[in-house]
Design a protein around this motif. Structure first.
Motif, PDB file in Angstrom:
ATOM      1  N   LEU A 125       0.832  -1.211   0.000  1.00  0.00           N
ATOM      2  CA  LEU A 125       0.000   0.000   0.000  1.00  0.00           C
ATOM      3  C   LEU A 125       0.867   1.262   0.000  1.00  0.00           C
ATOM      4  O   LEU A 125       0.472   2.289  -0.557  1.00  0.00           O
ATOM      5  CB  LEU A 125      -0.935   0.004   1.220  1.00  0.00           C
ATOM      6  CG  LEU A 125      -2.063  -1.025   1.203  1.00  0.00           C
ATOM      7  CD1 LEU A 125      -2.909  -0.905   2.463  1.00  0.00           C
ATOM      8  CD2 LEU A 125      -2.948  -0.877  -0.040  1.00  0.00           C
ATOM      9  N   ASP A 141      -2.492  -5.905   4.176  1.00  0.00           N
ATOM     10  CA  ASP A 141      -1.886  -5.041   3.162  1.00  0.00           C
ATOM     11  C   ASP A 141      -1.956  -5.717   1.791  1.00  0.00           C
ATOM     12  O   ASP A 141      -2.342  -5.100   0.788  1.00  0.00           O
ATOM     13  CB  ASP A 141      -0.420  -4.796   3.567  1.00  0.00           C
ATOM     14  CG  ASP A 141       0.337  -3.910   2.597  1.00  0.00           C
ATOM     15  OD1 ASP A 141       0.100  -2.690   2.626  1.00  0.00           O
ATOM     16  OD2 ASP A 141       1.155  -4.436   1.818  1.00  0.00           O
ATOM     17  N   HIS A 156      -4.260  -4.507  -1.371  1.00  0.00           N
ATOM     18  CA  HIS A 156      -3.529  -4.241  -2.605  1.00  0.00           C
ATOM     19  C   HIS A 156      -4.119  -5.051  -3.768  1.00  0.00           C
ATOM     20  O   HIS A 156      -4.312  -4.529  -4.867  1.00  0.00           O
ATOM     21  CB  HIS A 156      -2.053  -4.598  -2.399  1.00  0.00           C
ATOM     22  CG  HIS A 156      -1.242  -4.579  -3.649  1.00  0.00           C
ATOM     23  ND1 HIS A 156      -0.786  -3.415  -4.214  1.00  0.00           N
ATOM     24  CD2 HIS A 156      -0.816  -5.576  -4.460  1.00  0.00           C
ATOM     25  CE1 HIS A 156      -0.114  -3.697  -5.309  1.00  0.00           C
ATOM     26  NE2 HIS A 156      -0.117  -5.001  -5.489  1.00  0.00           N
TER      27      HIS A 156
END
Ligand SMILES: [Zn+2]
Length: 512
Positions: free
Chosen positions: A256, A413, A417
């Motif tokens: 990210l 994360d 993503h």
């Protein structure tokens, strides 16, 4: 011998009577409970012995405490309830031992849905023996016993001391809360007579909640034909301070951090537990009442709405496409199917094949749910090592616990993503991804773990949450604001999907 028996029957003090009833209750009905405990704790370790010893003392003392109060209120009521408890306990024990069931909420649901002919099919000689030996024989003693009650002052003293003792025992065991929390459902379903009493109450409370009517919001209209999709990701126990996007020293957001058009806001959750946190994310304002929640509202007003979940605890959802992990697993392949990635199965296709221009996808994740943090991500996401693999906290260092938790954030994360990469490929759509957690998490600060401390005195770790937003079109972006609330979700989604509603509040919208 007879003399001794007489002593236990004639003029027995209420304290002694409650203790005897509790000891009988412990000896006769708690074999399955401790069998479970012994199978799930390392009883050769000091901490294991501590857990077992404390559980024995707690079961005996806490039950004696309740029986004591009941008998003090009225000897007649106390005795009657004990007779009922012991008969029901013996029935429950028969089922636990014979069918290896645990008396949890769903089991009580089954019991109440059983008709008489089915019930008679369980009838056996062994069943009668159980009732006579464990139910009726002790009951005869309860009926015969002549209890001498105590003065109010004495009652209050015993009451106070016992209560303090129980609370102290519970706090002295704070480091084992994780272990108890992990197995709470099984443990709670094996401790008599509370397994069936509490779970029956829970069953009815939940039924009542399910049937609770939500207050409908005024109708909304879709303003334009532009194709737009919102993916709302509801995080579980994700706390803000462990996201490197918010300045955490460990790199928990490697993907990210490199993503363009990504924004993050300061936010606090409205509560520290899932059901309340999720409700706040989905409602147009923070309220005790149950208003029509975002998915139901948009679905009713012509938006394509999909709810995918590996979690639970959301308000009642009235939409067509409600998909849980079992359903998604049918079309899923690979290792990720056993983790929260399963929520992304065929997601892009589901969006692009929709016949509607406006699409809302809600993913209710469970990625950072404790206490088994290290079980919540695929092995190759084990970025920070060593990790805590035990739910007996005393066996882990705080560093190991933090590493395991941080790995769940690394996995989060990756999931966020991946969603963004999927949305980028849907070029004909204007799209956004909003990630907001239901509440935070304590990881040993102030000797607290997990979450659920009442908001008034909850530590900040339990309510400081991440609120992360990505947009496909940088020219539209988000407003220049620093702090938002969970209620911002509702109005921002309305704005993004160009939905006109009398309930819409521009002050709670994050989009330009
Ligand atoms: Zn939660």
């Amino acid at each position: 011998m007879l003399d001794k028996l007489k002593k236990l029957t004639n003029n027995i003090s209420i304290t002694r009577f409650a203790l005897i009833a509790s000891l009988l209750n412990f000896v006769l009905f708690h074999y399955p409970f401790f069998d479970f405990v012994f199978r799930h704790v390392d009883y050769k370790s000091l901490n294991g012995i501590l857990i077992i010893a404390c559980l024995i003392i707690l079961v005996v003392i806490a039950n004696a405490f309740v029986f004591y109060i009941l008998c003090y209120i009225s000897r007649y009521v106390g005795k009657t309830l004990l007779v009922i408890f012991f008969i029901l306990n013996s029935i429950a024990l028969y089922f636990v031992n014979t069918y290896n069931v645990i008396v949890d909420e769903s089991m009580m649901g089954n019991v109440f849905n059983t008709n008489t002919s089915e019930a008679f099919s369980f009838f056996s000689f062994k069943f009668v023996i159980y009732i006579i030996l464990f139910g009726i024989l002790p009951s005869i003693y309860f009926v015969k016993a002549k209890i001498v009650t105590v003065k109010f002052k004495r009652f209050i003293t015993t009451f106070g001391i016992t209560l303090v003792f129980i609370v102290a025992m519970i706090f002295a065991n704070a480091s084992n809360w994780l272990w108890i929390d992990k197995y709470s459902q099984q443990l709670g379903a094996l401790v008599m007579p509370w397994s069936y009493t509490v779970n029956t109450s829970l069953l009815y409370i939940h039924k009542h909640k399910q049937n609770r009517k939500e207050i409908l919001l005024p109708d909304a209209t879709v303003k334009d034909d532009e194709k737009a999709v919102v993916v709302l990701v509801i995080g579980e126990s994700a706390r803000r301070q462990n996201f490197s996007l918010y300045g955490y020293s460990k790199n928990t957001n490697p993907l990210l951090a490199k993503t363009e058009n990504l924004y993050h806001f300061i936010a606090n959750s409205c509560a520290t537990y899932t059901t309340a946190g999720v409700k706040c994310i989905l409602e147009h304002k923070d309220t005790e009442k149950l208003y029509e929640i975002l998915p139901n509202y948009l679905y009713r007003n012509g938006v394509e709405v999909v709810w995918r979940t590996t979690n639970w605890g959301e308000p009642p959802i009235h939409i067509e496409k409600y998909q849980n992990a079992d359903e998604l697993r049918k079309d899923c392949s690979g290792e990720g199917c056993y983790y929260d990635e399963i929520l992304l199965t065929g997601l892009k296709e589901q969006i692009s094949t929709s016949t509607k221009n406006k699409v809302l996808i809600i993913l209710h994740t469970s990625t950072s749910h404790g206490p088994s943090y290290s079980k919540k991500y695929p092995p190759h996401f084990e970025t920070f090592k060593p990790v805590c693999n035990s739910v007996e906290l005393a066996n882990c260092s705080s560093e190991e616990l933090m590493n395991a938790y941080d790995n769940t954030i690394v996995y989060t994360d990756y999931i966020l993503h991946t969603i963004i990469e999927n949305l980028k490929q849907l070029k004909e759509y204007k799209s956004t991804m909003i990630f907001v957690s239901d509440h935070g998490e304590s990881l040993g600060e102030k000797n607290l773990y997990m979450h659920g401390v009442p908001m008034n005195f909850a530590p900040k770790e339990q309510y400081e949450i991440p609120f992360i937003v990505w947009v496909s079109d940088s020219t539209r972006g988000v407003k220049d604001i620093e702090a938002v609330s969970q209620s911002h979700v509702f109005h921002s989604v309305l704005k993004f999907l160009s939905i006109d509603s009398p309930i819409y509040n521009e002050d709670l919208n994050i989009f330009k």
